[in-house]
Design an enzyme around this catalytic site. Sequence first.
Site, PDB file in Angstrom:
ATOM      1  N   SER A  38       0.800  -1.236   0.000  1.00  0.00           N
ATOM      2  CA  SER A  38       0.000   0.000   0.000  1.00  0.00           C
ATOM      3  C   SER A  38       0.824   1.274   0.000  1.00  0.00           C
ATOM      4  CB  SER A  38      -0.930   0.001   1.204  1.00  0.00           C
ATOM      5  OG  SER A  38      -1.809  -1.104   1.108  1.00  0.00           O
ATOM      6  N   ASP A  79     -17.299   1.715  -2.104  1.00  0.00           N
ATOM      7  CA  ASP A  79     -16.501   0.500  -1.977  1.00  0.00           C
ATOM      8  C   ASP A  79     -17.319  -0.620  -1.369  1.00  0.00           C
ATOM      9  OD1 ASP A  79     -14.638  -1.483  -1.505  1.00  0.00           O
ATOM     10  OD2 ASP A  79     -13.680  -0.401   0.154  1.00  0.00           O
ATOM     11  N   CYS A 137      -7.593   2.393   1.100  1.00  0.00           N
ATOM     12  CA  CYS A 137      -8.643   1.620   0.432  1.00  0.00           C
ATOM     13  C   CYS A 137      -8.106   0.927  -0.812  1.00  0.00           C
ATOM     14  CB  CYS A 137      -9.791   2.556   0.041  1.00  0.00           C
ATOM     15  SG  CYS A 137     -11.038   1.740  -0.964  1.00  0.00           S
TER      16      CYS A 137
END
Lengths: 634, 370
Positions: free
Chosen positions: A329, A353, A387
């Site tokens: 990430s 999402d 995310c």
Amino acid sequence: MRLAELKNHQRELYHFQLRIGIAAIAVSVAFALLAARFVYLQVIQYDFYHTKAEDNRISVVPIAPNRGLILDRNGVVLARNYSAYTLEIMPGKVADPERTVNELADVIEIQAKDRTRFRKLMQELRNAESIPIRTRLSDEEVARFAAQRYRFPGVEIKARLFRQYPKGELASHVIGYIGRINQAEKEKLDEEGLAANYRGTDFIGKTGIEASYQQELHGAAGVEQVEIDAAGRGIRTLSRTSPQSGNNLTLTLDIKLQEVAEAAFGDRRGALVAIDPTTGGVLALVSKPGFDPNLFVDGIDAASWEALNSSPDRPLNNRALTGQYPPGSTFKPFMALAALELGKRSASYTISDPGFFSLPGVSHRWRDWKAGGHGAVDMHRSIVISCDTYYYGLGNELGIDNIHGFISRFGFGAKTGIDIDGEKSGLLPSQDWKMKRYRQKWFAGDTISVAIGQGYNLATPVQLAYATAILAANGAGYHPHLVARVENARTGEMRSLESSPERGASFNPAHVALVKSAMVDVTRPGGTAARAGAGAPYTFAGKTGTAQVIAMRQGEKYDEKRVAERHRDHALFIAFAPAESPKIALAVLVENGGHGSSVAAPLARAVLDYYLLGTQPESASRPADADDEEEEAD
Amino acid sequence: MELIQFTPRRIIARLSAGIDGALLMIAVALVALGLATLYSASYDLPARVTGQAMNLLVAFGLMWLMAQIPPQTLMRFAVPAYAAGLLLLIAVALFGDVVNGARRWLHVGVTRFQPAEVMKIAMPLMLAWWFHRHEASLRAREFFVAGVMLVVPVVLIARQPDLGTAVLVAAAGFYVIFFAGLSWKVLLGVGAATLAGLAPLWGLLHDYQRRRILTLLDPTQDPLGAGYHIIQSTIAVGSGGIGGKGWLKGTQTHLEFIPEKHTDFILAVFSEEFGLVGNALLLGLYILLIARGLMIAANAPTSFARLLAASITLTFFTYAFVNMGMVTGILPVVGVPLPFISYGGTALATLFVGIGILMSIHKHRKLVQT
């Protein structure tokens, strides 16, 4: 009767005189032979023997230069020389070295490891003039040998300079170590025409700064012409050219910061690279575990070598440069900037999402790390909460070649050019790359995992730090480097190695500001690294990351506790601070550390706190005290 | 007054009685070269030069003494000298002192000496006497007995071991037998038999003797061990060139590359400093010495005198040839000094006794036989 006797006598005299004549001829022939021999030696072979006599008389002795020092940015000595006596055997002058060693053992303590090393060196250095049997002799041992010296022709005490690394394991992967010149290195020096300058020098840099700045550190050999007698003893010096000491190197490294960083790692494996984004100077470069470079200085013993080499922790491996990990990430801020710069996303673009992403016509579901998803996510939030789903979609829209094109501006997929050897280039995949490497077409699905720093994506910690520094400097890239200045040891003249930026700030400031503000919020309440960022008196920009070590099957749930320690995820964290004008940018990787937020981020905080505030974290205070003691001992 | 006035001249006349001017001049020239070389070689041991000067005084005294003794008188000493020498050699074999691994020395009161040296003179003396006595009836038996008289002490000396002296004693004895008229057939036969006997003899040699012979064949085999002496001495000789490096300027010598530089290897010092010119001079002096000796032998009145003179003269040759051969690397290193040049009292005394005997034989050449 008398006449017969006289006649007999006459005949006898004749025979005698005949034999005298024969003897005279024999003497003449013998002396002619000698005369011929004299003419042969003194006239015909004169040049040959004249040269031989001169060779006998004059010995050209190389004088090894002092190796340059290595200092940290504040002048703390990291590598220095000290003089010590060694006991050396000249193989050419000793008929049976083994016997000589046995006899020496009566006079001076010779351990089994000394013998092993001696035998090894005898094999490796067949042409060596002298080979040490003992190093670091005490004054008493020197005196004891001197008294017995007549018994040992071909054995000598020599004063030699040895390398010492006063900080031991600290920054061992940066400094590296020196070792005896081996056959391959010797041949290389011959090829480069440097052999003459290395006559009399036994050691050469093997790794780290010691290796990459070998030429600077070495200096120039001196030479002495000495008249010697048959026993090899010098009688007087005929001429002398002094050696020139090697240059001293001042690093950009802050050894105190390095110490804080290494202490913060504790027993964990991993790497940390901290860079000054305004110069590219490396402030700290950690690879844990390290090793004690002093072990290598006079030949590492077999047991220590075995221990270092066979350890599953691979302490000799410089993870910061050679460890290639999925960036996970930590890749997201770069992806976000790519989206903004390439016009694929605006700051306000928001997705909903559901906890997964799927491609039309593909059954596979790319799951978010959070089951059930994060709900409404815009760019800012996508970074703060990390995310996955946001980037799955973004990656799919950008396409791999756009990602490759933009992200490579951060140095991913190429060597950073840091000034120590062995760096790996990482991997930033592209369609071309996959075709060349696997002879396969790029699939749209391949891009999805690349977008969150997984898949084919690989980066070294130094690359990650470099990319972070570029981001922190709004796109200005300074190649990471460890050596700031080279000081001529004789003239004191300084030569700066600080480079000008590879390119200036090139991103839209508004875009960079957006990404940066999101990264600052990562360390604030609600962010993934909120705990690590708690109470920071400076603006602390960061991004957590987790890199998978083993692939998870579809639908399988990752359970940290059930996975063997070495199969746990790697924890990653990138950071820079203060966010408004960054002084330090760093990347942390903790192998099998689990989540970036819990392990890697606090480590980064400790480093930032020390660098920006000068505060020592609790866990680092103990080793610091030990260091003080060491300095007093010096 | 008259007496006093004439006394010095008479003293000189008395002193020079029996002294052969030619031999003396040659010997003095050689000794002078020797002292000069020794001075250069002894920069670290100056006492060697004064020591050698003292040795010379003794040697000249012995020479003078021997020159006064007529050959007939000398003949009477042949058997006792030989017998004494043999007994001493046996005594050395049984009770001798060991120095440097060799049993050569015998304690006599406060001093030690090497009985083998006695044999260098006693051997030719004995054999010359033997052939002189059987002059009228020389048959194979006489030669065989002479051979035994030669071999026994030589073997004793070689076993000490002292190969150099054994070679010299054997040569001295052999020359007498040769000049006594040993038939060429026997000579060739013995020569062939000796060659055939070399193989078993090899087994009798000491290790260091074998090594010496092997390294002679190829000194480079063991450049820092057994071949070292030969390599360094040939370097010294060769680097001298034609004119030499000059007196006191030999680098090989002065940097201690030459082992035994005062004694057996002094020729290396001489050759390095005086070059080919010096060597030619040295060879010339030896040739003059040998020519003079052979002339004296040829003109000697008795068989005894002839054989003795010829043997002594050729022994000088043997000394010179073996030493020069070994220093220049064409002969094995057997430990033979360079005659009149090398440091060493015993060798010098033996040489000058030989010179004295030659002088005596020369002086008494006119005496009628019988």
